[in-house]
Design a protein around this motif. Structure first.
Motif, short mmCIF file in Angstrom:
data_model
loop_
_atom_site.label_atom_id
_atom_site.label_comp_id
_atom_site.label_asym_id
_atom_site.label_seq_id
_atom_site.Cartn_x
_atom_site.Cartn_y
_atom_site.Cartn_z
N ALA A 87 -3.23 -59.79 -67.47
CA ALA A 87 -2.93 -59.59 -66.41
C ALA A 87 -4.34 -60.07 -65.14
O ALA A 87 -5.71 -60.10 -65.71
CB ALA A 87 -3.18 -58.02 -65.89
N THR A 88 -4.17 -60.69 -64.21
CA THR A 88 -5.07 -61.30 -63.34
C THR A 88 -5.70 -59.79 -62.47
O THR A 88 -4.67 -59.04 -61.94
CB THR A 88 -4.53 -62.43 -62.38
OG1 THR A 88 -4.22 -63.28 -63.03
CG2 THR A 88 -5.74 -63.07 -61.35
N ILE A 89 -7.78 -60.19 -62.93
CA ILE A 89 -7.54 -59.33 -61.38
C ILE A 89 -8.56 -59.36 -60.05
O ILE A 89 -8.85 -60.62 -60.14
CB ILE A 89 -8.90 -58.44 -62.78
CG1 ILE A 89 -8.37 -58.09 -63.91
CG2 ILE A 89 -9.72 -57.47 -61.70
CD1 ILE A 89 -9.31 -57.10 -64.91
N GLU A 90 -7.35 -59.54 -59.25
CA GLU A 90 -8.37 -59.68 -58.38
C GLU A 90 -8.88 -58.45 -57.05
O GLU A 90 -8.20 -57.63 -57.15
CB GLU A 90 -7.27 -60.03 -56.62
CG GLU A 90 -6.66 -61.42 -57.55
CD GLU A 90 -5.28 -61.71 -56.58
OE1 GLU A 90 -4.40 -60.50 -55.38
OE2 GLU A 90 -4.23 -62.01 -56.39
N LEU A 91 -10.52 -58.51 -56.91
CA LEU A 91 -11.02 -57.96 -55.90
C LEU A 91 -10.84 -57.58 -54.61
O LEU A 91 -11.35 -58.99 -54.49
CB LEU A 91 -12.35 -57.90 -56.93
CG LEU A 91 -12.66 -57.86 -58.20
CD1 LEU A 91 -14.19 -58.11 -58.95
CD2 LEU A 91 -11.79 -56.73 -58.82
N TYR A 92 -11.35 -56.85 -54.33
CA TYR A 92 -10.90 -57.10 -52.70
C TYR A 92 -12.21 -56.21 -52.36
O TYR A 92 -12.77 -55.60 -52.86
CB TYR A 92 -10.15 -56.07 -51.94
CG TYR A 92 -8.75 -57.59 -52.61
CD1 TYR A 92 -8.27 -57.93 -51.61
CD2 TYR A 92 -7.92 -56.70 -53.67
CE1 TYR A 92 -7.56 -59.24 -51.80
CE2 TYR A 92 -6.70 -57.85 -53.77
CZ TYR A 92 -6.29 -58.68 -52.78
OH TYR A 92 -5.71 -59.51 -53.27
N GLU A 93 -12.94 -56.40 -51.23
CA GLU A 93 -14.01 -55.17 -50.08
C GLU A 93 -12.93 -54.52 -49.49
O GLU A 93 -12.30 -54.45 -48.44
CB GLU A 93 -14.13 -56.34 -49.02
CG GLU A 93 -15.87 -55.86 -48.35
CD GLU A 93 -16.77 -56.89 -47.70
OE1 GLU A 93 -18.02 -56.02 -47.64
OE2 GLU A 93 -15.95 -57.07 -46.78
N THR A 94 -12.84 -52.75 -50.36
CA THR A 94 -12.31 -52.00 -49.65
C THR A 94 -12.85 -50.87 -50.54
O THR A 94 -13.30 -51.28 -51.84
CB THR A 94 -10.96 -52.21 -49.27
OG1 THR A 94 -10.12 -51.34 -48.76
CG2 THR A 94 -10.27 -52.20 -51.19
N ASP A 95 -12.62 -49.73 -49.84
CA ASP A 95 -12.36 -48.42 -50.84
C ASP A 95 -11.81 -47.50 -49.98
O ASP A 95 -10.81 -47.30 -49.21
CB ASP A 95 -14.40 -47.42 -50.50
CG ASP A 95 -14.45 -47.18 -49.56
OD1 ASP A 95 -13.88 -47.25 -48.96
OD2 ASP A 95 -15.75 -47.29 -49.34
N GLY A 96 -11.38 -46.37 -50.37
CA GLY A 96 -10.76 -44.74 -50.51
C GLY A 96 -10.76 -44.17 -48.77
O GLY A 96 -9.97 -44.43 -48.35
N SER A 97 -11.97 -44.28 -48.42
CA SER A 97 -12.37 -44.18 -46.68
C SER A 97 -12.05 -45.62 -46.49
O SER A 97 -11.61 -44.95 -45.26
CB SER A 97 -13.58 -43.59 -46.79
OG SER A 97 -14.43 -45.26 -47.05
N VAL A 98 -11.81 -46.50 -46.26
CA VAL A 98 -11.69 -47.58 -45.62
C VAL A 98 -9.97 -47.22 -45.44
O VAL A 98 -9.82 -47.76 -44.07
CB VAL A 98 -12.24 -48.52 -45.68
CG1 VAL A 98 -11.63 -50.09 -45.53
CG2 VAL A 98 -13.48 -49.41 -45.73
N GLY A 99 -9.40 -47.19 -46.51
CA GLY A 99 -7.52 -47.23 -46.45
C GLY A 99 -7.41 -45.90 -46.26
O GLY A 99 -6.25 -46.08 -45.42
N ALA A 100 -7.99 -44.99 -46.20
CA ALA A 100 -7.89 -43.96 -45.25
C ALA A 100 -7.74 -44.15 -43.83
O ALA A 100 -7.14 -43.94 -42.86
CB ALA A 100 -8.24 -42.88 -45.56
N ALA A 101 -9.07 -44.57 -42.88
CA ALA A 101 -8.73 -45.14 -42.30
C ALA A 101 -8.15 -46.04 -41.19
O ALA A 101 -7.50 -45.45 -40.38
CB ALA A 101 -10.70 -45.79 -41.66
N LYS A 102 -7.78 -46.90 -42.37
CA LYS A 102 -6.27 -48.00 -41.66
C LYS A 102 -5.67 -47.66 -41.91
O LYS A 102 -3.94 -47.68 -40.82
CB LYS A 102 -6.72 -48.76 -42.52
CG LYS A 102 -7.73 -50.36 -42.28
CD LYS A 102 -7.52 -51.56 -42.73
CE LYS A 102 -9.36 -51.92 -42.17
NZ LYS A 102 -9.01 -53.93 -42.58
N GLY A 103 -4.70 -46.42 -42.57
CA GLY A 103 -4.02 -45.62 -42.57
C GLY A 103 -3.84 -44.92 -40.95
O GLY A 103 -2.45 -44.32 -40.89
#
Length: 497
Positions: free
Chosen positions: A432-448
């Motif tokens: 599988a190809t791995i794509e890495l992003y600048e994010t984490d769980g707390s950022v995801g929770a904020a945008k959620g």
């Protein structure tokens, strides 16, 4: 005019992280976590793991105070709050919302016999068709252990909840949960689309122990005056999103649709994929839960492969094998100087409790093939990382058997994904190809939270600024070497089991 922010809280077993995200730009304004070192986990007996929920609340307040100080934000500047949390934990409170005992957290394996007995008594067909899993070692089975072993305490329980529900309660004074949360605790019946009454009846739980459900993306509660006084938040600020850490990690990587895959490799490691139709593993080696956008109209299920012994193995190696003072980047450099397959050294990484991918066996961690005249610390360091990778691939074989297509893995650039050896080995062994992003769980929770409060119209708008940092393709030149090492790893595992 002052900037407006979204607050994300990520309640992990190692720390609680807070992030402030600017509403207009989507940029991360500040991030902080407490404690600075890993939070303690109480293990009174082998296989047990507990934490005091008050510690989560204290660390959440410290993290929040830090990001507010760093940005100069006031409570009026924060428009919505989202919560991510360690999954499968059990928090018990009385009618005064007082915690009755330490939380039995995700990696505690004492409840395995309760879940296995329920699976046998109720029948595999009934459990799998309604729960999509065995009751296993999830929250319902942990509550059964409390009922059996602490009956006086059990009689005082008014509500049971997950760690994220507890933080929401401390912020608002309101107790509620989500369908996704009930499903991860084995309290949700996917066939009847309501709490699993047959399992409640089997364990002898009154339905009133469960909190009322609210939509994952919605104004679920509001910050109370008491919490506002404790935190500096504005009373009335909406709590508009919550999800377990792995569904939330998928959210942070904008993984919402069938065929999309998200992964983490922190204390535990996870590969999480979205299915558009009901399916399950008959042996419950991987688990199926409601995804954050599951609804009566659209089937969106998260298939979760969890490996308990991931980053915790790497940190153990750093403390006990690596020279004192050696950093993780230095460990990665040492691993890179060792050939693929580690000259015959193999590490089985399951030293953090019972593993679901092994049908709840608790094998422990073991090292095989050491030659005292040949092998060095570097061999053990690399073998540990390869062992973690191979455990991922072992579980991904099960996911593929369920019809999951794993062509691309989305991940945040953090934890084990910071290791070039880990990334190369995972991409090449899995294909599988791995794509890495600048994010984490707390950022995801904020945008959620922004989605739940209606600040963003949909997930595409919320994550329009998600930045791709790197792409790691499988290396065909190394494929044969990794395949040989993986097959040897599977052979050793088969002998251990």
């Amino acid at each position: 005019m002052s900037k407006q922010y979204l607050l994300g809280l990520d309640v992990g077993s190692s720390s609680v992280k807070a992030s402030l995200v600017e509403v207009e730009s989507g940029a991360i304004a500040a991030t902080a976590f407490f404690p600075g070192n890993e939070a303690p986990i109480k293990a009174v007996r082998a296989g047990w793991a507990e934490q005091d929920p008050q510690m989560w609340w204290d660390n959440a307040r410290l993290s929040l105070a830090k990001v507010m100080a760093d940005t100069g934000a006031t409570g009026n500047d924060i428009k919505a709050i989202g919560i991510s949390y360690q999954m499968h934990g059990l928090v018990c409170v009385d009618k005064s919302q007082q915690v009755l005992r330490d939380s039995i957290i995700w990696c505690d394996s004492r409840a395995v016999p309760y879940g296995e007995k329920a699976f046998g008594d109720l029948g595999a067909k009934r459990c799998l068709s309604h729960l999509l899993n065995s009751p296993g070692n999830f929250t319902a089975a942990k509550l059964a252990w409390v009922k059996d072993n602490e009956p006086k305490l059990f009689a005082r329980i008014d509500k049971v909840m997950l760690p994220g529900d507890y933080i929401a309660m401390r912020l608002s004074g309101t107790v509620n949960t989500t369908v996704e949360g009930l499903s991860e605790g084995m309290f949700w019946d996917f066939r009847e689309r309501q709490p699993a009454q047959f399992l409640l009846d089997y364990f002898g739980f009154d339905r009133s122990l469960l909190a009322d459900t609210v939509p994952t993306f919605s104004v679920q509660a509001e910050v109370s005056r008491q919490a506002a006084a404790e935190t500096g938040l504005r009373a009335g600020t909406p709590i508009s999103y919550r999800a377990g850490d792995q569904p939330n990690n998928a959210v942070s990587l904008n993984v919402f649709n069938p065929g999309e895959i998200a992964s983490t490799a922190g204390t535990s490691g996870v590969v999480y994929g979205v299915l558009g139709e009901v399916n399950y593993d008959p042996k419950s080696r991987v688990n199926t839960f409601a995804h954050v956008n599951y609804s009566a109209r659209e089937t969106r299920l998260g298939v979760l492969l969890c490996i308990n012994g991931t980053g915790i193995l790497n940190s153990w190696v750093r403390r006990n094998v690596a020279p004192e003072g050696m950093t993780y980047p230095q460990m990665n450099d040492a691993a890179a100087n060792i050939p693929i397959g580690c000259d015959g050294v193999t590490v089985i990484p399951f030293g953090n409790g019972a593993e679901r991918v092994l049908e709840n066996q608790n094998l422990g961690c073991s090292v095989h093939g050491l030659n005292f005249n040949k092998h060095t610390r570097g061999h053990v360091i690399r073998a540990a990382q390869e062992g973690i990778v191979f455990s991922f691939c072992y579980g991904m074989e099960v996911m593929r058997q369920m019809g999951m297509k794993i062509g691309t893995i989305h991940a945040g650039q953090a934890n084990m994904f910071l290791s070039p050896v880990f990334r190369e080995a995972l991409a090449t062994t899995s294909g599988a190809t791995i794509e890495l992003y600048e994010t984490d769980g707390s950022v995801g929770a904020a945008k959620g939270a922004g989605m739940g409060a209606g600040i963003y119209k949909d997930h595409d708008e919320a994550f329009a600024t998600l930045r791709k940092l790197a792409v790691i393709e499988p290396d065909s030149r190394l494929e044969a070497d990794y395949k040989e090492a993986y097959e040897r790893w599977k052979a050793v595992l088969a002998k251990e089991r």
